[in-house]
Design a protein around this motif. Structure first.
Motif: not given
Length: 402
Positions: A20-22, A62-69, A76-88
């Protein structure tokens, strides 16, 4: 409660992790996942440790810091999934991560990104506890509702390991929190000697504490040593002996360090506390070293392996191995004694066994050579330095064999 089990079941097939990095990192004031810990980013620490434990399928939410993360995840060769509801809030990120996992996922960790220093051996212990619990329950995997939490010093930490079927329950929830989903689950704990399961970094002060922990991670803390004793079922009498040896080694080490001798004092103290962790085992020095290596403490194991008898190839110098050896010889059971007293005791103890007496004398002569070197360096003998040192209050009244 499970304590570092030997699995009777089968590890979950291809275990996964949702990292969890959102969040906003509002109290830190910057993206905490990119802060340095032990020479690499916190995110890299978390991903590297999961992979070292055999968890290859890691989804970084990812969430608020999407681009950086995302940039660090790509490195690192790791996959991501963006949470566009991270503010919730965090549960929306949990749902995003769960949705990114394959339906056939057998079990998955939920790791907050700000708890990045969990040891690979801890992940493996949780997987083993999960396997044992499923074996005992005899429940079909598709209906399994199991959660295993790590427990350190009686306190529950991160990350929990969730059975794969709970993924659907998480996705079906339209409101509430993760706790609401897990209320009806079979929740179990697994005791681990890993303080990092309780260490996060919400604030700059938290970060400084975690950074300091990362720098000395090769040497377990006193609390982690206590937990390792618990895992090994080290008897209380032996623990008292080890505490006394640690007090002696620490006193001598601090005096030498103050005079400019380069020493790793945390490593020395940890090795002194754990040198007899497997005291009841045959060839206990070797058994203890193997135990410590299995828990990821190779540097400590290298010292404890030679605390009984230093190899002839290792000269009498003022390093951690020689100081541990000397400290152990200055403690008879729980009592701090002089080397002269130990030598006199040998004469009585082995008066009918010339071979054992000769070997004991050789060991104490090696300790004496280290003591002479210490006295030449500091102008004080070990006995002078240790004179104010008191026996632990909970020490037994009669001498024993530790």
């Amino acid at each position: 409660m499970t304590t570092f089990p030997s699995s009777q079941g089968t590890f979950p097939a291809a275990p996964a992790a949702v990292l969890l990095a959102g969040g906003f990192s509002s109290r830190m004031g910057r993206c905490k996942l990119l802060l340095e810990l032990g020479g690499i980013s916190a995110l890299a620490q978390a991903v590297t440790r999961l992979r070292a434990a055999g968890v290859e399928n890691v989804v970084i939410v990812t969430g608020h810091w999407r681009q950086e993360v995302e940039a660090e995840a790509a490195r690192l060769g790791a996959r991501t999934a963006h949470n566009d509801r991270y503010e919730e809030g965090m549960f929306s990120s949990v749902q995003t991560g769960a949705a990114a996992l394959p339906e056939e996922t057998g079990a998955f960790f939920l790791l907050p990104g700000d708890t990045p220093l969990v040891k690979p051996v801890t992940y493996r212990a949780l997987l083993a506890a999960f396997a044992d619990a499923t074996h005992r329950a005899g429940t079909p995997l598709e209906s399994l509702s199991l959660v295993v939490h790590p427990l350190f010093a009686g306190e529950r930490g991160h990350p929990p390991l969730l059975a794969g079927p709970l993924r659907k329950a998480i996705l079906a929830r339209t409101n509430g929190t993760l706790r609401d989903v897990l209320d009806g689950a079979d929740v179990q704990t697994c005791s681990v000697p890993d303080a990092s399961v309780l260490l996060d970094m919400d604030t700059p002060e938290d970060y400084r504490r975690l950074a300091a922990y990362a720098l000395r991670e090769s040497a377990p803390t006193d609390e982690e040593c206590e937990a390792l004793w618990n895992v090994a079922d080290t008897p209380e009498r032996v623990r008292i002996h080890c505490r006394t040896v640690a007090a002696v080694a620490t006193r001598l080490g601090e005096a030498l360090a103050a005079s400019g001798v380069p020493l790793d004092l945390p490593l020395l103290r940890s090795a002194a506390l754990l040198h007899d962790v497997q005291r009841l085992e045959k060839h206990h020095a070797e058994a203890g070293a193997a135990f410590l290596r299995a828990h990821g403490y190779g540097a400590v194991a290298a010292l404890t392996a030679v605390h009984m008898e230093l190899p002839a190839s290792l000269p009498p110098v003022l390093d951690e191995a020689n100081l541990l050896y000397l400290a152990d010889k200055l403690v008879d059971d729980h009592r701090v004694v002089s080397l002269k007293t130990r030598i006199a005791g040998l004469e009585t103890k082995y008066q009918g066994d010339p071979k054992a007496l000769r070997r004991g004398r050789e060991r104490l002569e090696r300790a004496s050579s280290v003591a002479r070197l210490l006295e030449a360096t500091l102008g004080k003998s070990p006995e002078d330095l240790l004179a104010p040192l008191e026996t632990p209050e909970n020490a037994p009244k009669e001498p024993g064999g530790a």
